[in-house]
Enzyme design. Structure first.
Site, PDB file in Angstrom:
ATOM      1  N   TYR A 123      -0.920  -4.228  18.322  1.00 37.57           N
ATOM      2  CA  TYR A 123      -1.936  -4.344  17.267  1.00 37.57           C
ATOM      3  C   TYR A 123      -3.062  -3.338  17.535  1.00 37.57           C
ATOM      4  O   TYR A 123      -3.431  -2.536  16.655  1.00 37.57           O
ATOM      5  CB  TYR A 123      -2.486  -5.775  17.224  1.00 37.57           C
ATOM      6  CG  TYR A 123      -3.671  -5.922  16.307  1.00 37.57           C
ATOM      7  CD1 TYR A 123      -3.537  -5.746  14.937  1.00 37.57           C
ATOM      8  CD2 TYR A 123      -4.938  -6.235  16.812  1.00 37.57           C
ATOM      9  CE1 TYR A 123      -4.632  -5.860  14.089  1.00 37.57           C
ATOM     10  CE2 TYR A 123      -6.030  -6.350  15.977  1.00 37.57           C
ATOM     11  CZ  TYR A 123      -5.872  -6.164  14.613  1.00 37.57           C
ATOM     12  OH  TYR A 123      -6.960  -6.278  13.782  1.00 37.57           O
TER      13      TYR A 123
ATOM     14  N   ILE B 248       0.824  -1.224   0.000  1.00 36.80           N
ATOM     15  CA  ILE B 248       0.000   0.000   0.000  1.00 36.80           C
ATOM     16  C   ILE B 248       0.854   1.269   0.000  1.00 36.80           C
ATOM     17  O   ILE B 248       0.347   2.355  -0.226  1.00 36.80           O
ATOM     18  CB  ILE B 248      -0.974   0.034   1.214  1.00 36.80           C
ATOM     19  CG1 ILE B 248      -0.239  -0.185   2.533  1.00 36.80           C
ATOM     20  CG2 ILE B 248      -2.081  -0.985   1.025  1.00 36.80           C
ATOM     21  CD1 ILE B 248      -1.111   0.027   3.773  1.00 36.80           C
TER      22      ILE B 248
ATOM     23  N   ARG C  45      -4.055 -17.285  27.979  1.00 42.10           N
ATOM     24  CA  ARG C  45      -3.155 -16.775  26.932  1.00 42.10           C
ATOM     25  C   ARG C  45      -2.872 -15.303  27.226  1.00 42.10           C
ATOM     26  O   ARG C  45      -3.799 -14.533  27.517  1.00 42.10           O
ATOM     27  CB  ARG C  45      -3.860 -16.924  25.573  1.00 42.10           C
ATOM     28  CG  ARG C  45      -3.012 -16.582  24.381  1.00 42.10           C
ATOM     29  CD  ARG C  45      -3.713 -16.941  23.085  1.00 42.10           C
ATOM     30  NE  ARG C  45      -4.898 -16.134  22.830  1.00 42.10           N
ATOM     31  CZ  ARG C  45      -5.627 -16.207  21.714  1.00 42.10           C
ATOM     32  NH1 ARG C  45      -5.300 -17.060  20.761  1.00 42.10           N
ATOM     33  NH2 ARG C  45      -6.694 -15.462  21.549  1.00 42.10           N
ATOM     34  N   ALA C  46      -1.584 -14.918  27.116  1.00 37.11           N
ATOM     35  CA  ALA C  46      -1.201 -13.524  27.405  1.00 37.11           C
ATOM     36  C   ALA C  46      -2.010 -12.579  26.525  1.00 37.11           C
ATOM     37  O   ALA C  46      -2.167 -12.827  25.325  1.00 37.11           O
ATOM     38  CB  ALA C  46       0.287 -13.334  27.149  1.00 37.11           C
TER      39      ALA C  46
ATOM     40  N   ALA D 198      -5.886  -3.990   4.380  1.00 40.35           N
ATOM     41  CA  ALA D 198      -4.511  -4.520   4.443  1.00 40.35           C
ATOM     42  C   ALA D 198      -3.889  -4.130   5.775  1.00 40.35           C
ATOM     43  O   ALA D 198      -3.884  -2.953   6.143  1.00 40.35           O
ATOM     44  CB  ALA D 198      -3.687  -3.945   3.295  1.00 40.35           C
ATOM     45  N   ALA D 199      -3.371  -5.113   6.506  1.00 37.05           N
ATOM     46  CA  ALA D 199      -2.744  -4.829   7.805  1.00 37.05           C
ATOM     47  C   ALA D 199      -2.058  -6.079   8.321  1.00 37.05           C
ATOM     48  O   ALA D 199      -2.363  -7.192   7.887  1.00 37.05           O
ATOM     49  CB  ALA D 199      -3.802  -4.394   8.830  1.00 37.05           C
TER      50      ALA D 199
ATOM     51  N   ASP E  52      -5.195 -11.909  26.578  1.00 37.71           N
ATOM     52  CA  ASP E  52      -6.644 -12.140  26.489  1.00 37.71           C
ATOM     53  C   ASP E  52      -7.374 -11.407  27.617  1.00 37.71           C
ATOM     54  O   ASP E  52      -6.893 -11.374  28.746  1.00 37.71           O
ATOM     55  CB  ASP E  52      -6.967 -13.637  26.607  1.00 37.71           C
ATOM     56  CG  ASP E  52      -6.819 -14.374  25.278  1.00 37.71           C
ATOM     57  OD1 ASP E  52      -6.720 -13.706  24.235  1.00 37.71           O
ATOM     58  OD2 ASP E  52      -6.814 -15.619  25.304  1.00 37.71           O
TER      59      ASP E  52
HETATM   60  N1  UFG Z   1      -8.925 -19.673  22.265  1.00 31.79           N
HETATM   61  C1  UFG Z   1      -8.639 -20.898  22.848  1.00 31.79           C
HETATM   62  N2  UFG Z   1      -7.870 -21.775  22.131  1.00 31.79           N
HETATM   63  C2  UFG Z   1      -7.374 -21.500  20.891  1.00 31.79           C
HETATM   64  C3  UFG Z   1      -7.677 -20.234  20.299  1.00 31.79           C
HETATM   65  C4  UFG Z   1      -8.450 -19.346  21.029  1.00 31.79           C
HETATM   66  O1  UFG Z   1      -9.047 -21.178  23.973  1.00 31.79           O
HETATM   67  O2  UFG Z   1      -6.660 -22.330  20.310  1.00 31.79           O
HETATM   68  C5  UFG Z   1      -9.758 -18.708  23.002  1.00 31.79           C
HETATM   69  C6  UFG Z   1      -9.033 -17.409  23.286  1.00 31.79           C
HETATM   70  O3  UFG Z   1      -8.327 -17.514  24.494  1.00 31.79           O
HETATM   71  C7  UFG Z   1     -10.193 -16.428  23.333  1.00 31.79           C
HETATM   72  C8  UFG Z   1     -11.221 -17.000  22.343  1.00 31.79           C
HETATM   73  O4  UFG Z   1     -10.851 -18.370  22.185  1.00 31.79           O
HETATM   74  O5  UFG Z   1     -10.771 -16.447  24.599  1.00 31.79           O
HETATM   75  C9  UFG Z   1     -11.194 -16.317  20.995  1.00 31.79           C
HETATM   76  O6  UFG Z   1      -9.848 -16.291  20.519  1.00 31.79           O
HETATM   77  P1  UFG Z   1      -9.450 -15.894  19.029  1.00 31.79           P
HETATM   78  O7  UFG Z   1      -7.976 -16.063  18.932  1.00 31.79           O
HETATM   79  O8  UFG Z   1     -10.300 -16.628  18.054  1.00 31.79           O
HETATM   80  O9  UFG Z   1      -9.853 -14.353  18.929  1.00 31.79           O
HETATM   81  P2  UFG Z   1      -9.414 -13.121  19.862  1.00 31.79           P
HETATM   82  O10 UFG Z   1     -10.605 -12.793  20.713  1.00 31.79           O
HETATM   83  O11 UFG Z   1      -8.146 -13.344  20.548  1.00 31.79           O
HETATM   84  O12 UFG Z   1      -9.081 -12.026  18.762  1.00 31.79           O
HETATM   85  C10 UFG Z   1     -10.055 -11.370  18.027  1.00 31.79           C
HETATM   86  C11 UFG Z   1      -9.491 -10.989  16.674  1.00 31.79           C
HETATM   87  C12 UFG Z   1      -8.400  -9.978  16.828  1.00 31.79           C
HETATM   88  C13 UFG Z   1      -8.882  -8.817  17.642  1.00 31.79           C
HETATM   89  C14 UFG Z   1      -9.433  -9.287  18.944  1.00 31.79           C
HETATM   90  C15 UFG Z   1     -10.016  -8.165  19.732  1.00 31.79           C
HETATM   91  O13 UFG Z   1      -9.014 -12.121  16.006  1.00 31.79           O
HETATM   92  O14 UFG Z   1      -8.007  -9.510  15.559  1.00 31.79           O
HETATM   93  O15 UFG Z   1     -10.464 -10.240  18.728  1.00 31.79           O
HETATM   94  O16 UFG Z   1      -9.601  -8.292  21.033  1.00 31.79           O
HETATM   95  F1  UFG Z   1      -7.871  -7.975  17.889  1.00 31.79           F
END
Ligand code: UFG
Length: 322
Positions: A138, A52, A281-282, A71-72, A284
């Site tokens: 992010y 971009i 997970r760190a 795009a990001a 979350d």
């Molecule tokens: N999780 C698990 N096991 C896995 C993957 C995820 O237990 O293997 C849990 C995570 O701990 C979380 C939930 O499932 O509680 C959802 O996790 P995701 O990784 O699917 O999504 P996130 O909520 O971490 O992230 C999403 C978007 C990001 C955005 C974020 C906003 O993917 O781009 O929401 O906080 F930044």
């Protein structure tokens, strides 16, 4: 309209591009293919493999009316280990794009922002005026772009909308006979990984945290179908007003725990998801639920597809591509 879709070879960008084409728009896709796939770009779109930051000389000749900027770099975990990449790609990249848009006289932009701009707000559902305290680079870099868009709208008359996505899931099974879905090289998201674990094609799913202050101890997220999200983009570009920057959350307005998502995966696939209960997970946070009142008011948008439909569409995509 003739629209530029940046990141149109990625998961959400390819669905947005396909929906725009289906609605009769012309689409130009720009993607550097650092994470996207050339074969994800819908057949009717004009495709340029470019970063971009290199659009200045070419954009004026493309004659686009508006841009959907997706795009990001978008991995929350990676952003903490390599923030420079996120500031460069997401902030420097976008500001360079905005200046190319100004040079080319393109004034309308819909930007993919994120719930990660909020961090962990005290009040749920999260409204757009909630404090923004991102807890990852992010989230910080997406927030920096939101702020830049507000300044560009105010000072240069841009018509800008930041759509703050919550948890995007599902796939598009298009009228063109093709399917568009999540194909990340290293998949971190819950639904695709749970589907693979249920199908026996992935390892057991780590369940990150079972001691959150929620009804079953697992994190609550607000899941939104990627097709509903794409439809919000079409509405947002129509609703954009010169000189104004709108921030709009996109979510269903209600949350599901991780265990509820795993139940939906079991219901759709017929298989139990093998799980390993793991540490948190760190990065979350316990609960993220969108208020979608502003999306309803400004865009007349409402989500139409529920969690089961997201899991069903993602499952159909998984089986078609494996
Ligand atoms: N999780 C698990 N096991 C896995 C993957 C995820 O237990 O293997 C849990 C995570 O701990 C979380 C939930 O499932 O509680 C959802 O996790 P995701 O990784 O699917 O999504 P996130 O909520 O971490 O992230 C999403 C978007 C990001 C955005 C974020 C906003 O993917 O781009 O929401 O906080 F930044």
């Amino acid at each position: 309209m003739r629209l530029l879709v940046t990141g149109g070879a990625g998961y959400i960008g390819s669905v947005v591009a396909a929906r725009l084409l289906a609605e009769g728009h012309e689409v130009v896709v720009v993607d550097d293919l650092s994470t996207g796939h050339a074969d994800a770009v819908p057949a009717g779109a004009q495709f340029h493999q470019l970063p971009i930051t290199e659009l200045d000389p070419v954009l004026p000749g493309w004659g686009v009316d508006a841009v959907m900027h997706l795009a990001a770099s978008s991995l929350v975990g990676e952003s903490s280990s390599n923030p420079a990449k996120y500031w460069r790609n997401n902030v420097y990249g976008t500001v360079t794009l905005l200046d190319s848009l100004r040079t080319a006289g393109v004034e309308r932009i819909v930007f993919s922002s994120t719930a990660a701009t909020y961090g962990q707000p005290e009040e749920q559902p999260i409204k757009e005026d909630a404090p923004t305290r991102p807890n990852s680079p992010y989230g910080s870099t997406k927030l920096a772009v939101d702020l830049a868009l507000a300044d560009y709208a105010r000072s240069y008359g841009m018509a800008a909308v930041s759509l703050r996505f919550f948890n995007v899931a599902g796939a598009l099974h298009g009228a063109d006979g093709r399917s568009y879905g999540e194909r990340h090289a290293s998949e971190t998201h819950l639904i695709p990984n749970a589907l693979r674990a249920a199908a026996g094609s992935g390892s057991a799913l780590p369940l990150f945290g079972t001691d959150y202050p929620t009804k079953d101890g697992t994190c609550v997220r607000d899941y939104i179908h990627v097709v509903d999200l794409a439809d919000a983009h079409l509405r947002a570009v129509a609703a954009a007003v010169p000189g104004t920057h709108h921030v709009v959350n996109l979510g269903s307005g209600s949350g599901h725990t991780v265990r509820e998502v795993l139940d939906a995966v079991k219901y759709v696939t017929g298989n139990e998801v093998p799980v390993v209960e793991s540490e948190r997970r760190a990065g979350d946070v316990a609960v993220l639920i969108a208020s979608n009142a502003k999306a309803a008011e400004l865009l007349s948008w409402r989500p139409t597809r529920d969690l089961d439909s997201m899991v069903e569409d993602a499952w159909r995509f998984e089986r078609a591509t494996r």
